[in-house]
Scaffold this motif. Structure first.
Motif, mmCIF file in Angstrom:
data_model
loop_
_atom_site.group_PDB
_atom_site.id
_atom_site.type_symbol
_atom_site.label_atom_id
_atom_site.label_comp_id
_atom_site.label_asym_id
_atom_site.label_seq_id
_atom_site.Cartn_x
_atom_site.Cartn_y
_atom_site.Cartn_z
ATOM 1 N N ASP A 118 -14.102 -6.345 -29.895
ATOM 2 C CA ASP A 118 -15.495 -6.667 -30.231
ATOM 3 C C ASP A 118 -15.818 -8.121 -29.886
ATOM 4 O OD1 ASP A 118 -15.811 -4.110 -31.197
ATOM 5 O OD2 ASP A 118 -15.463 -4.654 -33.292
ATOM 6 N N ARG A 119 -14.875 -9.025 -30.152
ATOM 7 C CA ARG A 119 -15.097 -10.447 -29.876
ATOM 8 C C ARG A 119 -15.225 -10.689 -28.367
ATOM 9 N NH1 ARG A 119 -11.874 -13.005 -33.462
ATOM 10 N NH2 ARG A 119 -13.621 -13.936 -34.575
ATOM 11 N N VAL A 120 -14.357 -10.088 -27.599
ATOM 12 C CA VAL A 120 -14.391 -10.262 -26.144
ATOM 13 C C VAL A 120 -15.715 -9.758 -25.577
ATOM 14 C CG1 VAL A 120 -13.357 -9.495 -23.972
ATOM 15 C CG2 VAL A 120 -11.888 -10.219 -25.867
ATOM 16 N N GLU A 121 -16.163 -8.611 -26.059
ATOM 17 C CA GLU A 121 -17.437 -8.055 -25.584
ATOM 18 C C GLU A 121 -18.605 -8.931 -26.000
ATOM 19 O OE1 GLU A 121 -17.478 -4.097 -27.103
ATOM 20 O OE2 GLU A 121 -16.055 -3.333 -25.607
ATOM 21 N N ARG A 122 -18.543 -9.447 -27.211
ATOM 22 C CA ARG A 122 -19.622 -10.313 -27.694
ATOM 23 C C ARG A 122 -19.716 -11.595 -26.881
ATOM 24 N NH1 ARG A 122 -18.030 -10.243 -32.467
ATOM 25 N NH2 ARG A 122 -17.056 -12.300 -32.694
ATOM 26 N N MET A 123 -18.577 -12.090 -26.409
ATOM 27 C CA MET A 123 -18.548 -13.306 -25.605
ATOM 28 C C MET A 123 -18.771 -13.024 -24.119
ATOM 29 S SD MET A 123 -15.374 -15.388 -27.416
ATOM 30 C CE MET A 123 -15.672 -16.917 -26.502
ATOM 31 N N GLY A 124 -18.812 -11.749 -23.753
ATOM 32 C CA GLY A 124 -19.028 -11.383 -22.358
ATOM 33 C C GLY A 124 -17.861 -11.721 -21.456
ATOM 34 N N LEU A 125 -16.639 -11.557 -21.961
ATOM 35 C CA LEU A 125 -15.448 -11.976 -21.216
ATOM 36 C C LEU A 125 -14.572 -10.790 -20.793
ATOM 37 C CD1 LEU A 125 -14.410 -15.080 -23.364
ATOM 38 C CD2 LEU A 125 -15.635 -15.061 -21.175
ATOM 39 N N GLN A 126 -15.171 -9.603 -20.692
ATOM 40 C CA GLN A 126 -14.381 -8.415 -20.342
ATOM 41 C C GLN A 126 -13.711 -8.536 -18.980
ATOM 42 O OE1 GLN A 126 -17.559 -8.568 -21.461
ATOM 43 N NE2 GLN A 126 -18.245 -6.604 -22.278
ATOM 44 N N SER A 127 -14.311 -9.290 -18.071
ATOM 45 C CA SER A 127 -13.747 -9.407 -16.721
ATOM 46 C C SER A 127 -12.562 -10.373 -16.666
ATOM 47 C CB SER A 127 -14.825 -9.881 -15.741
ATOM 48 O OG SER A 127 -15.300 -11.170 -16.103
ATOM 49 N N VAL A 128 -12.373 -11.151 -17.720
ATOM 50 C CA VAL A 128 -11.315 -12.167 -17.736
ATOM 51 C C VAL A 128 -10.191 -11.807 -18.705
ATOM 52 C CG1 VAL A 128 -10.787 -14.606 -18.106
ATOM 53 C CG2 VAL A 128 -13.014 -13.944 -17.163
ATOM 54 N N VAL A 129 -10.562 -11.257 -19.855
ATOM 55 C CA VAL A 129 -9.599 -11.054 -20.940
ATOM 56 C C VAL A 129 -9.076 -9.622 -20.949
ATOM 57 C CG1 VAL A 129 -9.227 -11.148 -23.425
ATOM 58 C CG2 VAL A 129 -10.745 -12.817 -22.325
ATOM 59 N N LYS A 130 -7.756 -9.502 -21.032
ATOM 60 C CA LYS A 130 -7.111 -8.199 -21.134
ATOM 61 C C LYS A 130 -6.368 -8.130 -22.467
ATOM 62 C CE LYS A 130 -3.962 -5.039 -18.735
ATOM 63 N NZ LYS A 130 -4.981 -3.965 -18.639
ATOM 64 N N LEU A 131 -6.592 -7.073 -23.239
ATOM 65 C CA LEU A 131 -5.924 -6.872 -24.510
ATOM 66 C C LEU A 131 -4.700 -5.992 -24.308
ATOM 67 C CD1 LEU A 131 -9.081 -6.196 -26.725
ATOM 68 C CD2 LEU A 131 -7.989 -8.387 -26.193
ATOM 69 N N VAL A 132 -3.558 -6.475 -24.766
ATOM 70 C CA VAL A 132 -2.295 -5.770 -24.530
ATOM 71 C C VAL A 132 -1.622 -5.492 -25.873
ATOM 72 C CG1 VAL A 132 -0.058 -5.817 -23.376
ATOM 73 C CG2 VAL A 132 -2.025 -6.977 -22.331
ATOM 74 N N GLU A 133 -1.543 -4.219 -26.241
ATOM 75 C CA GLU A 133 -0.839 -3.835 -27.457
ATOM 76 C C GLU A 133 0.644 -3.674 -27.133
ATOM 77 O OE1 GLU A 133 -0.347 0.046 -30.321
ATOM 78 O OE2 GLU A 133 -2.317 -0.304 -29.421
ATOM 79 N N CYS A 134 1.476 -4.496 -27.747
ATOM 80 C CA CYS A 134 2.897 -4.444 -27.423
ATOM 81 C C CYS A 134 3.733 -5.160 -28.462
ATOM 82 C CB CYS A 134 3.166 -5.059 -26.055
ATOM 83 S SG CYS A 134 2.912 -6.855 -26.000
ATOM 84 N N ASP A 135 5.011 -4.816 -28.484
ATOM 85 C CA ASP A 135 6.019 -5.612 -29.188
ATOM 86 C C ASP A 135 6.544 -6.589 -28.144
ATOM 87 O OD1 ASP A 135 8.456 -6.617 -30.192
ATOM 88 O OD2 ASP A 135 8.717 -4.880 -31.482
ATOM 89 N N PHE A 136 6.249 -7.851 -28.316
ATOM 90 C CA PHE A 136 6.476 -8.844 -27.269
ATOM 91 C C PHE A 136 7.931 -8.921 -26.821
ATOM 92 C CE2 PHE A 136 7.003 -13.375 -25.906
ATOM 93 C CZ PHE A 136 6.199 -13.300 -24.777
ATOM 94 N N ILE A 137 8.882 -8.690 -27.724
ATOM 95 C CA ILE A 137 10.293 -8.798 -27.336
ATOM 96 C C ILE A 137 10.928 -7.442 -27.037
ATOM 97 C CG2 ILE A 137 10.725 -10.992 -28.487
ATOM 98 C CD1 ILE A 137 11.866 -9.458 -30.824
ATOM 99 N N ALA A 138 10.332 -6.339 -27.541
ATOM 100 C CA ALA A 138 10.949 -5.030 -27.345
ATOM 101 C C ALA A 138 10.395 -4.290 -26.131
ATOM 102 C CB ALA A 138 10.778 -4.171 -28.598
ATOM 103 N N ASP A 139 9.118 -4.518 -25.828
ATOM 104 C CA ASP A 139 8.481 -3.806 -24.716
ATOM 105 C C ASP A 139 8.620 -4.619 -23.434
ATOM 106 O OD1 ASP A 139 7.775 -2.000 -26.614
ATOM 107 O OD2 ASP A 139 5.713 -2.691 -26.829
ATOM 108 N N GLY A 140 9.624 -4.288 -22.648
ATOM 109 C CA GLY A 140 9.902 -5.080 -21.449
ATOM 110 C C GLY A 140 8.979 -4.804 -20.286
ATOM 111 N N LYS A 141 8.323 -3.633 -20.273
ATOM 112 C CA LYS A 141 7.522 -3.239 -19.114
ATOM 113 C C LYS A 141 6.036 -3.151 -19.427
ATOM 114 C CE LYS A 141 11.300 -0.654 -16.926
ATOM 115 N NZ LYS A 141 11.734 0.631 -16.339
#
Length: 223
Positions: A118-141
């Motif tokens: 919602d924040r990214v859309e409100r700021m109009g940054l969809q073309s720049v910001v990518k949201l990544v759901e992950c476990d930073f140390i467990a998800d290697g790919k």
């Protein structure tokens, strides 16, 4: 609410509910994944997460202000544990579009990332910001920049929530461009050691610091 070192901190009811459910999950099975525990905790406080944390994360504005954003263009930024994407609001949308080619908000909680969306859309940054759901140390790919390609990696009060802190810091550093081109920005909570507490400072201040350390430990026991 309670007064803590001159600041009033208000705990929302949803925070308590989330903590309770997370505790129940821990009690039912020692095999619950880190993501399951974190999501059980955060999904009940996602709406008030930013306002609740704002009074606690004192060093975050200092970290964000110190980043040399205006000195380069077309940068790649990875915000590890970026949650609701609150850090984006330290820059105007125009500054983000001018100086960043891509920004990755990596977090383990889909509930917090829904607020980020919602924040990214409100700021109009969809073309720049990518949201990544992950476990930073467990998800290697996961869909994050390859090693040696990021200009900036930040961990704003997220390292303390990651079980293997050494692995998380190692991966963050490996993402950075080599030869000092990449920047690793880190801010978090810490507790003074006994030697620090027994240093040559007035007894009153020593007692205050010990009280603060005790409150921190009690707080983290619930987080």
């Amino acid at each position: 609410s309670f007064w803590y070192m001159g600041k009033m901190v208000a705990f929302p009811i949803k925070h308590a509910a989330g903590s309770l459910i997370a505790s129940v999950l821990r009690g039912k099975s020692g095999k619950q994944s880190h993501q399951s525990v974190m999501e059980a905790f955060y999904k009940y406080q996602k709406e008030g997460y930013d306002s609740f944390r704002e009074g606690l994360l004192h060093s975050r504005p200092v970290l964000m202000d110190s980043l040399p954003v205006l000195k380069k263009d077309k940068m790649v930024w990875v915000d590890v544990g970026g949650g609701t994407a609150r850090n984006l609001e330290f820059f105007s949308p125009e500054v983000v579009k001018q100086h960043f080619k891509a920004i990755y908000i990596a977090d383990i909680s889909p509930s917090l990332l829904s607020i980020a969306k919602d924040r990214v859309e409100r700021m109009g940054l969809q073309s720049v910001v990518k949201l990544v759901e992950c476990d930073f140390i467990a998800d290697g790919k996961v869909d994050l920049p390859a090693a040696g390609t990021a200009d900036l990696v930040t961990m704003s009060y997220s390292l303390s929530m990651i079980p293997d802190k050494t692995a998380a810091a190692d991966r963050a550093i490996k993402m950075l461009k080599p030869k000092g081109e990449g920047i690793f920005g880190l801010t978090d909570f810490f507790l003074e050691s006994n030697s620090d507490l027994n240093s040559k400072r007035p007894k009153f201040k020593t007692l205050l610091r010990r009280l603060e350390a005790t409150l921190h430990r009690l707080g983290f026991a619930q987080d």
